[in-house]
Design an enzyme around this catalytic site. Sequence first.
Site, PDB file in Angstrom:
ATOM      1  N   LYS A   1      31.632  38.942  29.648  1.00  0.00           N
ATOM      2  CA  LYS A   1      32.957  39.137  30.255  1.00  0.00           C
ATOM      3  C   LYS A   1      34.074  38.982  29.224  1.00  0.00           C
ATOM      4  CE  LYS A   1      31.688  38.303  34.961  1.00  0.00           C
ATOM      5  NZ  LYS A   1      32.051  39.658  35.391  1.00  0.00           N
TER       6      LYS A   1
ATOM      7  N   GLU B   1      31.736  32.448  32.067  1.00  0.00           N
ATOM      8  CA  GLU B   1      30.434  32.550  31.410  1.00  0.00           C
ATOM      9  C   GLU B   1      30.357  31.557  30.253  1.00  0.00           C
ATOM     10  OE1 GLU B   1      29.169  37.151  32.486  1.00  0.00           O
ATOM     11  OE2 GLU B   1      29.956  36.719  30.511  1.00  0.00           O
TER      12      GLU B   1
ATOM     13  N   THR C   1      40.660  41.746  43.073  1.00  0.00           N
ATOM     14  CA  THR C   1      40.241  43.139  42.914  1.00  0.00           C
ATOM     15  C   THR C   1      39.230  43.460  44.016  1.00  0.00           C
ATOM     16  OG1 THR C   1      38.477  42.621  41.349  1.00  0.00           O
ATOM     17  CG2 THR C   1      40.647  43.100  40.420  1.00  0.00           C
TER      18      THR C   1
ATOM     19  N   GLY D   1      41.084  48.979  45.375  1.00  0.00           N
ATOM     20  CA  GLY D   1      42.173  48.584  44.476  1.00  0.00           C
ATOM     21  C   GLY D   1      42.328  47.083  44.372  1.00  0.00           C
TER      22      GLY D   1
ATOM     23  N   THR E   1      29.828  49.008  36.726  1.00  0.00           N
ATOM     24  CA  THR E   1      29.586  47.814  35.904  1.00  0.00           C
ATOM     25  C   THR E   1      30.751  47.614  34.930  1.00  0.00           C
ATOM     26  OG1 THR E   1      27.286  48.501  35.907  1.00  0.00           O
ATOM     27  CG2 THR E   1      27.841  46.627  34.518  1.00  0.00           C
TER      28      THR E   1
ATOM     29  N   ASP F   1      36.121  43.649  34.361  1.00  0.00           N
ATOM     30  CA  ASP F   1      36.555  43.249  33.012  1.00  0.00           C
ATOM     31  C   ASP F   1      37.555  44.253  32.438  1.00  0.00           C
ATOM     32  OD1 ASP F   1      34.900  41.059  33.154  1.00  0.00           O
ATOM     33  OD2 ASP F   1      33.226  42.074  32.170  1.00  0.00           O
TER      34      ASP F   1
ATOM     35  N   GLY G   1      27.795  52.640  31.825  1.00  0.00           N
ATOM     36  CA  GLY G   1      27.882  51.565  30.834  1.00  0.00           C
ATOM     37  C   GLY G   1      29.049  50.635  31.082  1.00  0.00           C
TER      38      GLY G   1
END
Length: 307
Positions: free
Chosen positions: A39, A139, A220, A225, A250, A254, A291
Amino acid sequence: MDVVIVGSFMTDLMSYCTDFPEPGETVHGHKFKKSFGGKGANQCIMAQRLGGKTAMIGRVGDDGYGIEHLEHFKKHSVNVDHIYKTEKEQTGVANIIVNDKGQNCIVIVSAANLKLNENDLKAAEVVIKSAKVLVTQMEILPTTALAALKIAKKHGVKTILNVAPVPKALPDEIYKLVDYFCVNELEAASLWGNPVNSIEDANKSAKEFIHRGCSNVILTLGKMGSVFVTEAGINPIHIPAQEVKAVDSTGAGDAFVGSLAFYLATRPDLPVQEIIRRSNDIATASVLKPGTQDSYPYKKDLSHELF
Ligand code: ATP
């Protein structure tokens, strides 16, 4: 420095398959890809690709994956002075499965990321002090994130906390150190203790986080949105995302957080709603490609109206 990120490195091991396996089941995937993730690293690369001047504070292992991350960050011209190599430890990994609907399931092994500590942050205090915005996530150890927020606050640096993934325990004192508290609907539900299935639920949970002490909350909501609530008490604002056909979501969260940090640092003249709208647009662009970091756009590929 525009943005300093205190966060994680993960090597993403991504398998693509038609449907997720059931427990105990083995399914054939149709593609495999290894890529850069974590992240913290994702958010840093996103802010840098938009043209921000960024520094990353984090730990990799003493393995090949760690060397690859360092080289990758150097290629992106991120400040790597405080990326530490951890002896006898592995770089974090994320095992990611993506189905044909573009949904994902993820198992992370944080490894070296959990060795990032307060002393590392003290050694990087000059860099933190020089930044306009500090971003951290979960993380790494919550106590390390807490220490990073404290140092940022001490120097008047704006703070973003992305509570992802939600830890077993989040220190109560963390909320008051956060200028922008950013979570998705599942994280909000877990921290609030109630399900978040609608914009109305999102509004209610955001108000609760304001009550706990943070200044602004952004939730989020995937293709719906984002929702923005501020301590000023104005009504919650829903900022819809553009309608698109998602290929792979994915890392969209971030992309959003990295963009948010970039705009807060470089365009403090813009209203926060507009900053969120632009961050939505960039995160939406990322779901159109497969990705994680691979799907993040560069400034040169985006409309000049976003800058
Ligand atoms: P991830 O964990 O996969 O990184 P997340 O759950 O943290 O993602 P989301 O809420 O899914 O984050 O997405 C972040 C932002 O990305 C949304 O607020 C939205 O702007 C954009 N986005 C995500 N999915 C879509 C979609 N299907 N269509 C348009 N925009 C999307």
